[in-house]
Design a protein around this motif. Structure first.
Motif, PDB file in Angstrom:
ATOM      1  N   HIS A   1     -74.982  28.442  22.944  1.00 24.48           N
ATOM      2  CA  HIS A   1     -74.306  27.445  23.776  1.00 24.48           C
ATOM      3  C   HIS A   1     -74.293  26.151  22.997  1.00 24.48           C
ATOM      4  CE1 HIS A   1     -73.814  29.188  27.810  1.00 24.48           C
ATOM      5  NE2 HIS A   1     -74.787  30.000  27.444  1.00 24.48           N
ATOM      6  N   THR A   2     -73.169  25.783  22.496  1.00 24.31           N
ATOM      7  CA  THR A   2     -73.169  24.513  21.757  1.00 24.31           C
ATOM      8  C   THR A   2     -71.785  23.906  21.663  1.00 24.31           C
ATOM      9  OG1 THR A   2     -74.042  23.437  19.792  1.00 24.31           O
ATOM     10  CG2 THR A   2     -72.780  25.432  19.393  1.00 24.31           C
ATOM     11  N   SER A   3     -71.764  22.599  21.685  1.00 24.20           N
ATOM     12  CA  SER A   3     -70.563  21.898  21.238  1.00 24.20           C
ATOM     13  C   SER A   3     -70.875  21.308  19.863  1.00 24.20           C
ATOM     14  CB  SER A   3     -70.153  20.813  22.234  1.00 24.20           C
ATOM     15  OG  SER A   3     -71.257  19.996  22.527  1.00 24.20           O
TER      16      SER A   3
ATOM     17  N   TYR B   1     -67.968  22.941  14.511  1.00 24.99           N
ATOM     18  CA  TYR B   1     -67.928  22.361  15.866  1.00 24.99           C
ATOM     19  C   TYR B   1     -67.789  23.543  16.837  1.00 24.99           C
ATOM     20  CZ  TYR B   1     -66.424  19.230  19.640  1.00 24.99           C
ATOM     21  OH  TYR B   1     -66.332  18.545  20.817  1.00 24.99           O
ATOM     22  N   GLY B   2     -68.467  23.473  17.976  1.00 23.23           N
ATOM     23  CA  GLY B   2     -68.518  24.627  18.891  1.00 23.23           C
ATOM     24  C   GLY B   2     -67.154  25.190  19.237  1.00 23.23           C
ATOM     25  N   ARG B   3     -66.221  24.325  19.520  1.00 27.39           N
ATOM     26  CA  ARG B   3     -64.879  24.781  19.908  1.00 27.39           C
ATOM     27  C   ARG B   3     -64.215  25.588  18.793  1.00 27.39           C
ATOM     28  NH1 ARG B   3     -60.924  21.475  18.646  1.00 27.39           N
ATOM     29  NH2 ARG B   3     -61.686  19.496  19.398  1.00 27.39           N
ATOM     30  N   LYS B   4     -64.566  25.265  17.555  1.00 26.62           N
ATOM     31  CA  LYS B   4     -63.903  25.930  16.422  1.00 26.62           C
ATOM     32  C   LYS B   4     -64.570  27.235  16.011  1.00 26.62           C
ATOM     33  CE  LYS B   4     -62.176  22.451  13.481  1.00 26.62           C
ATOM     34  NZ  LYS B   4     -62.620  21.392  12.557  1.00 26.62           N
ATOM     35  N   GLY B   5     -65.714  27.548  16.592  1.00 25.18           N
ATOM     36  CA  GLY B   5     -66.335  28.842  16.277  1.00 25.18           C
ATOM     37  C   GLY B   5     -67.842  28.762  16.148  1.00 25.18           C
ATOM     38  N   THR B   6     -68.505  29.774  16.652  1.00 22.53           N
ATOM     39  CA  THR B   6     -69.962  29.910  16.559  1.00 22.53           C
ATOM     40  C   THR B   6     -70.250  31.363  16.164  1.00 22.53           C
ATOM     41  OG1 THR B   6     -70.188  30.705  18.820  1.00 22.53           O
ATOM     42  CG2 THR B   6     -70.229  28.310  18.528  1.00 22.53           C
TER      43      THR B   6
ATOM     44  N   CYS C   1     -60.325  27.832  23.133  1.00 22.37           N
ATOM     45  CA  CYS C   1     -61.626  28.449  22.846  1.00 22.37           C
ATOM     46  C   CYS C   1     -62.163  29.070  24.130  1.00 22.37           C
ATOM     47  CB  CYS C   1     -62.611  27.431  22.270  1.00 22.37           C
ATOM     48  SG  CYS C   1     -63.041  26.110  23.385  1.00 22.37           S
ATOM     49  N   VAL C   2     -63.183  29.902  23.985  1.00 22.08           N
ATOM     50  CA  VAL C   2     -63.725  30.653  25.123  1.00 22.08           C
ATOM     51  C   VAL C   2     -65.229  30.402  25.186  1.00 22.08           C
ATOM     52  CG1 VAL C   2     -63.996  32.982  26.066  1.00 22.08           C
ATOM     53  CG2 VAL C   2     -61.929  32.414  24.797  1.00 22.08           C
ATOM     54  N   ALA C   3     -65.758  30.301  26.398  1.00 20.10           N
ATOM     55  CA  ALA C   3     -67.188  30.011  26.574  1.00 20.10           C
ATOM     56  C   ALA C   3     -68.055  31.155  26.038  1.00 20.10           C
ATOM     57  CB  ALA C   3     -67.470  29.781  28.058  1.00 20.10           C
ATOM     58  N   PRO C   4     -69.246  30.812  25.521  1.00 16.30           N
ATOM     59  CA  PRO C   4     -70.085  31.821  24.850  1.00 16.30           C
ATOM     60  C   PRO C   4     -70.506  32.976  25.755  1.00 16.30           C
ATOM     61  CG  PRO C   4     -71.255  29.732  25.064  1.00 16.30           C
ATOM     62  CD  PRO C   4     -69.848  29.468  25.434  1.00 16.30           C
ATOM     63  N   ASP C   5     -70.756  32.705  27.028  1.00 12.98           N
ATOM     64  CA  ASP C   5     -71.166  33.812  27.914  1.00 12.98           C
ATOM     65  C   ASP C   5     -70.055  34.843  28.057  1.00 12.98           C
ATOM     66  OD1 ASP C   5     -73.742  32.874  28.441  1.00 12.98           O
ATOM     67  OD2 ASP C   5     -72.972  31.491  29.955  1.00 12.98           O
ATOM     68  N   GLU C   6     -68.809  34.380  28.035  1.00 11.14           N
ATOM     69  CA  GLU C   6     -67.687  35.317  28.128  1.00 11.14           C
ATOM     70  C   GLU C   6     -67.632  36.197  26.883  1.00 11.14           C
ATOM     71  OE1 GLU C   6     -67.833  33.941  31.161  1.00 11.14           O
ATOM     72  OE2 GLU C   6     -65.836  34.817  31.362  1.00 11.14           O
ATOM     73  N   HIS C   7     -67.876  35.563  25.732  1.00 12.34           N
ATOM     74  CA  HIS C   7     -67.914  36.346  24.492  1.00 12.34           C
ATOM     75  C   HIS C   7     -69.001  37.411  24.576  1.00 12.34           C
ATOM     76  CE1 HIS C   7     -65.049  34.598  21.705  1.00 12.34           C
ATOM     77  NE2 HIS C   7     -65.333  33.410  22.183  1.00 12.34           N
ATOM     78  N   TYR C   8     -70.159  37.002  25.057  1.00 14.54           N
ATOM     79  CA  TYR C   8     -71.283  37.951  25.119  1.00 14.54           C
ATOM     80  C   TYR C   8     -70.926  39.128  26.031  1.00 14.54           C
ATOM     81  CZ  TYR C   8     -75.779  40.065  25.659  1.00 14.54           C
ATOM     82  OH  TYR C   8     -76.789  40.993  25.666  1.00 14.54           O
ATOM     83  N   LEU C   9     -70.356  38.812  27.187  1.00 12.89           N
ATOM     84  CA  LEU C   9     -70.008  39.890  28.129  1.00 12.89           C
ATOM     85  C   LEU C   9     -68.937  40.809  27.542  1.00 12.89           C
ATOM     86  CD1 LEU C   9     -70.011  37.920  31.499  1.00 12.89           C
ATOM     87  CD2 LEU C   9     -71.594  39.729  30.822  1.00 12.89           C
ATOM     88  N   ALA C  10     -67.989  40.218  26.841  1.00 12.89           N
ATOM     89  CA  ALA C  10     -66.930  41.043  26.234  1.00 12.89           C
ATOM     90  C   ALA C  10     -67.540  41.991  25.194  1.00 12.89           C
ATOM     91  CB  ALA C  10     -65.863  40.161  25.598  1.00 12.89           C
ATOM     92  N   MET C  11     -68.454  41.480  24.371  1.00 14.17           N
ATOM     93  CA  MET C  11     -69.085  42.341  23.358  1.00 14.17           C
ATOM     94  C   MET C  11     -69.936  43.420  24.012  1.00 14.17           C
ATOM     95  SD  MET C  11     -68.095  41.833  20.442  1.00 14.17           S
ATOM     96  CE  MET C  11     -69.213  42.756  19.454  1.00 14.17           C
ATOM     97  N   ARG C  12     -70.648  43.046  25.060  1.00 17.08           N
ATOM     98  CA  ARG C  12     -71.482  44.016  25.771  1.00 17.08           C
ATOM     99  C   ARG C  12     -70.608  45.124  26.345  1.00 17.08           C
ATOM    100  NH1 ARG C  12     -76.577  43.593  28.795  1.00 17.08           N
ATOM    101  NH2 ARG C  12     -76.464  45.079  30.489  1.00 17.08           N
ATOM    102  N   GLY C  13     -69.448  44.718  26.886  1.00 19.38           N
ATOM    103  CA  GLY C  13     -68.524  45.708  27.434  1.00 19.38           C
ATOM    104  C   GLY C  13     -67.964  46.603  26.331  1.00 19.38           C
TER     105      GLY C  13
END
Ligand SMILES: Cc1ncc(COP(=O)(O)O)c(C=O)c1O
Length: 395
Positions: free
Chosen positions: A38-40, A59-64, A245-257
């Motif tokens: 979780h970062t900006s 920068y968080g919006r540009k990629g983590t 950009c997409v929030a990190p929790d959404e990324h995590y859920l997508a990968m988990r799925g």
């Protein structure tokens, strides 16, 4: 000896890729899954590194590491160079289209395009000075030729079409569009990378709503735009310039799925075929809209171009059956929710609302079913009881 990261290559099978893509525990202190950053702000060790933009992340919006993992995994599934994640499937459609077109251009879209995407091209593209042509989805390449103008830059496919499930002659239409110097984009949400090989079919841009099968549990809104080479660069730049950009929790859920996607898709496919086969035998059903059924007019295209079918299909009920009888069937089903979207664990039923200039669909009530992961015997028994209620309400 040290265990190195996974050796995923274009030859790795999709079932293996969904399990192992972007899994590099040793880059994350041994953590089996990708951590959710979780970062900006991303700190730099000194002002000069900041000034010169040194370092992998900026920068968080540009990629983590979290967002990069999902994007790389989806790009590798499609065997393409890059994937940009967006906050919804619709925003992926909008990004793909607006990034490659400019004022004065013309683009062609099928009449069966996903409804909200259709509103974007009808309402927003003209404001951007881009003109839009609509073609009939089952058009032949010969017929298509007349639709191209000198300024046509994008040819868009969606096969099967939303709600009405027309199949397109993807190879012939794609060749025709490339002959006219157009980029070809496809909304591949129905088939996913598992059942349609976009690279083999010469697609320049693929759009997939990650909301559906990739995340798979009806709890994420996300989209992906996948492409290669210069086109990928253009799309990535546009996304950065417009702050997508997409929030990190959404990324995590997508990968988990995604890890269970291959299994879920096969179960949904099997259940969908069982339900469609049962429905086709009911006298009230006047047309099935499932490309994997031999009765579908575009079945030969599905058989040639796709390696499987998803669990989403439609069917038309006889116009003589009153709507209250249909409601009594649908409203009291035990295992089918009534709602939009699809690709999750649970089965759904809904009624199609669509606008078409030319339609191959007969008059009647168009219903859409998404077959989830339940036991197919329970689902069929549920529909059987529903059809009995419909018959009772219609006497
Ligand atoms: C074929 C297709 N494309 C795109 C979308 C849009 O996805 P989202 O709902 O995440 O915006 C949908 C949603 O139903 C869809 O069915």
């Amino acid at each position: 000896m040290t265990k190195t990261s996974k050796k995923i290559s274009p030859a790795t099978k999709p079932d293996t890729k969904v399990v192992h893509a972007s899994v590099n525990p040793l880059e994350h202190e041994g953590m089996a899954n990708i951590p959710v950053y979780h970062t900006s702000t991303i700190m730099k060790p000194n002002l000069d590194d900041y000034r010169q933009g040194r370092g992998k992340y900026d920068y968080g919006r540009k990629g983590t590491p979290t967002s990069q993992a999902t994007e790389e995994a989806v790009a590798s599934l499609y065997k393409m160079d890059d994937c940009v994640a967006t906050p919804s499937g619709l925003s992926a459609i909008c990004l793909a289209i607006s990034s490659v077109l400019k004022s004065g251009d013309h683009a062609l879209f099928p009449d069966s395009m996903y409804g909200s995407g259709r509103r974007f091209i009808d309402n927003v593209l003209p404001q951007m000075g881009i003109s839009v042509g609509i073609y009939e989805p089952s058009i032949t390449a010969d017929e298509l030729t007349a639709h191209f103008q000198d300024n046509t830059r994008l040819f868009y496919l969606e096969s099967p079409g939303s709600l009405t499930f027309e199949m397109q002659d993807i190879p012939a239409l794609t060749t025709c569009a490339h002959d006219h110097q157009c980029l070809v984009a496809i909304d591949n949400t129905w088939a996913t990378a598992m059942y349609f090989d976009a690279v083999k079919h010469d697609m320049d841009i693929v759009i997939e709503a990650g909301t559906k099968y990739i995340s798979g549990h009806s709890d994420v809104s996300m989209g992906f735009v996948i492409s290669s080479g210069n086109t990928a660069h253009t799309i990535r730049q546009y996304a950065q310039n417009t702050g997508i950009c997409v929030a990190p929790d959404e990324h995590y859920l997508a990968m988990r799925g995604m890890r269970t996607m291959a299994l879920r898709l096969r179960q949904s496919e099997e259940n969908g075929l069982a339900l469609a086969t049962w429905l086709e035998q009911q006298p009230e059903v006047i047309q099935m809209l499932h490309p994997a059924l031999p009765s579908h007019p575009g079945h030969h295209h599905w058989q040639r171009d796709f390696s499987g079918s998803s669990g989403l299909f439609g069917f038309v009920i006889d116009p003589n059956i009153p709507i209250m009888a249909i409601d009594s069937m649908a409203d009291n089903l035990d295992w089918f929710g009534i709602g939009a979207s699809w690709g999750g664990h649970e089965s759904l039923i809904s009624q199609g609302r669509f606008k078409r200039t030319v339609s191959s669909i007969p008059d009647g009530t168009l219903l859409r079913i998404y077959a989830g992961l339940e036991d197919k015997d329970d689902l069929i028994a549920d529909l059987q009881a529903g059809f009995q209620r419909m018959r009772g309400a219609n006497t």
